[in-house]
Design an enzyme around this catalytic site. Structure first.
Site, short mmCIF file in Angstrom:
data_model
loop_
_atom_site.label_atom_id
_atom_site.label_comp_id
_atom_site.label_asym_id
_atom_site.label_seq_id
_atom_site.Cartn_x
_atom_site.Cartn_y
_atom_site.Cartn_z
N ARG A 146 43.51 46.90 38.41
CA ARG A 146 42.84 46.01 37.11
C ARG A 146 41.95 47.30 36.24
O ARG A 146 41.55 47.60 36.97
CB ARG A 146 42.33 44.98 36.93
CG ARG A 146 41.96 44.28 35.17
CD ARG A 146 41.59 42.96 35.80
NE ARG A 146 39.93 43.10 36.24
CZ ARG A 146 39.05 43.01 35.87
NH1 ARG A 146 39.09 42.53 34.55
NH2 ARG A 146 37.84 43.43 36.86
N ASN A 195 39.79 52.47 40.49
CA ASN A 195 40.96 53.03 40.30
C ASN A 195 41.16 54.32 40.45
O ASN A 195 42.35 54.86 41.45
CB ASN A 195 41.97 51.96 39.97
CG ASN A 195 41.61 50.38 40.56
OD1 ASN A 195 41.58 50.07 41.97
ND2 ASN A 195 41.65 49.31 39.70
N ARG A 242 49.87 44.03 33.43
CA ARG A 242 49.68 42.35 33.14
C ARG A 242 49.47 42.32 32.00
O ARG A 242 48.93 42.50 31.39
CB ARG A 242 49.29 42.50 33.74
CG ARG A 242 47.69 43.68 34.13
CD ARG A 242 46.91 42.89 35.29
NE ARG A 242 47.03 43.46 36.43
CZ ARG A 242 46.24 43.18 37.51
NH1 ARG A 242 44.87 42.96 36.71
NH2 ARG A 242 46.07 43.93 38.32
N SER A 279 44.54 37.87 43.14
CA SER A 279 45.61 38.55 43.24
C SER A 279 46.93 37.55 43.16
O SER A 279 48.11 37.93 43.02
CB SER A 279 45.11 38.67 44.45
OG SER A 279 44.37 40.37 44.00
N GLN A 325 46.33 47.10 49.11
CA GLN A 325 45.52 47.52 48.02
C GLN A 325 44.74 48.87 48.07
O GLN A 325 44.90 49.37 48.27
CB GLN A 325 44.15 47.04 48.67
CG GLN A 325 42.86 46.68 48.22
CD GLN A 325 41.59 45.70 48.66
OE1 GLN A 325 41.57 44.91 48.99
NE2 GLN A 325 40.71 46.77 49.43
N ARG A 381 24.60 38.60 76.85
CA ARG A 381 24.79 39.60 76.09
C ARG A 381 26.18 40.40 76.36
O ARG A 381 26.04 41.15 77.17
CB ARG A 381 23.77 40.63 75.24
CG ARG A 381 22.91 39.68 74.27
CD ARG A 381 21.69 40.68 74.68
NE ARG A 381 22.29 41.33 73.00
CZ ARG A 381 22.34 41.06 71.75
NH1 ARG A 381 21.47 40.29 71.35
NH2 ARG A 381 22.61 42.10 71.05
#
Length: 394
Positions: free
Chosen positions: A17, A27, A76, A87, A108, A165
């Site tokens: 987008r 992006n 889109r 998504s 992605q 631990r």
């Protein structure tokens, strides 16, 4: 397609987008010299497993970059371009316009360390093993504690015992989604699921699991990409020689002239970069189209060979290659001028300073942050060394 394998059209789909609240134009912002989205598009294209590669966007700028990297573009609608759009909704709209798609690999855009090998293995899980959905995870060794910020009370460990631990080497850790990709059949997605049916995870290497969400992630991601990113099909098995244009890479391209002679300057950081490569048995040679005087060359006091008055750089490099018994995929080349373009295209590893000409930058080379004469050679040398170290670890 062998008997029993799942067929159908497999599409890679990157959602990108235009609006980004955290990082404007995220992006397509440059990461290690390439638009962020370019890293995953190159990995998807080079994997050779997709019938088509798509970018879903509402941005003209992103569309241009996507096409530059060989992807098709789905514009889109405004309905799925909101901050609140999921998504899943965006992928469902894509499938309405592309009914020929049977399987979607949702990759992605903000996972720049993705490698083609990961995508190839996941596709085998879908095609051969018959999984309906496969998603990426990474293993973490983190101790979790009960969150009492809103409920009050005392905290307590949730995945370990404080009295015992576990050491990292004695504990397998836990798997977390890293969001790098989600593969699913179109049928499953139309039902409203990205994960379902016969489902499996794919564990990525921690060094390849990189995500960018906020500004603070950017410099960390850039360093990871330079060391562990995918730089194209021609990643070298070995690097024997770096050839570097003296004019505009070692220097800033300026010449200082007085009545007696001309002077040039270079950055001592680049001198260190040359020495670092020589120490790792990578030969370094500088090349220049100009006919520089022997006195000027000797005054540079560089620990490598310099060849001047070169009219055809490609022929010069190939002459050296023949003597060394090497090939172009074993050569690194750094250039900045139009006369460097062919060598940049042929070399297995190529780099350009930040102020290189447009044609040189368009050769899909590693683009340095620094300009010629200001540390670009050191930066490219560090990149070469990281590639060599990464190759040695396999």
């Amino acid at each position: 397609m062998a008997a029993g394998e799942r067929g159908g059209h497999l599409a890679a789909l990157v959602l990108a987008r235009g609006g980004s609240k955290g990082i404007p134009q995220k992006n397509i912002k440059k990461l290690a010299g390439k638009p962020l989205i370019g890293w995953v598009l190159r990995a998807a294209g080079d994997s050779g497993v997709f019938d088509s590669v798509w970018v879903s966007t509402d941005s003209d700028d992103i569309e241009k970059v996507a096409k530059d990297y060989g992807a098709q573009v789905h514009r889109r609608s405004a309905q799925v371009s909101k901050d609140t759009t999921s998504s899943l909704e965006t992928i469902q709209e894509f499938l309405k316009y592309h009914p020929e798609v049977d399987i979607v690999g949702n990759i992605q855009a903000t996972s720049p360390c993705l490698h083609p090998e990961d995508l190839m293995r996941v596709v085998d899980m879908i095609r051969i093993d018959g999984f309906d959905s496969v998603f990426s995870v990474v293993r973490h060794h983190l101790f979790r504690w009960k969150d009492v910020k809103t409920t009050g009370g005392l905290t307590a460990p949730e995945n370990f015992n404080t009295a015992c631990r576990p050491r990292r080497q004695d504990w397998h850790g836990e798997l977390y989604e890293n969001g790098s990709f989600y593969f699913a059949t179109a049928e499953l997605i139309k039902q409203g699921y990205l994960q379902g049916g016969k489902m499996a995870y794919y564990e990525m290497k921690p060094e390849h699991s990189v995500d960018i969400d906020i500004d603070l992630d950017w410099p960390i991601a850039e360093q990871r990409v330079k060391r562990f990113g995918y730089f194209g099909k021609n990643n070298p098995k070995v690097i024997k020689l770096l050839v570097c244009n003296l004019d505009g890479c070692l220097t800033d391209g300026r010449v200082y002239v007085n009545q007696d002679r001309e002077l040039i300057s270079y950055n001592l950081r680049d001198f260190d970069g040359i020495k670092m490569l020589l120490e790792r048995n990578v030969e370094v040679r500088l090349i220049s189209e100009r006919n520089l005087s022997s006195s000027l060359l000797s005054s540079l006091n560089l620990p490598c060979k310099i060849e001047v008055n070169v009219s055809n750089k490609q022929q010069a490099v190939e002459r050296w290659m023949a003597k060394m018994g090497s090939s172009w995929d074993q050569i690194s080349y750094m250039g900045c001028q139009y006369s460097d373009v062919e060598c940049l295209k042929l070399a297995g590893t190529s780099g350009v300073p930040a102020d290189a000409c447009v044609a040189a930058k368009m050769t899909d080379s590693f683009v340095c942050k620094y300009g010629g004469g200001y540390g670009a050679i050191l930066e490219f040398a560090e990149h070469i060394i990281s590639l060599l170290e990464n190759l040695g670890s396999h």
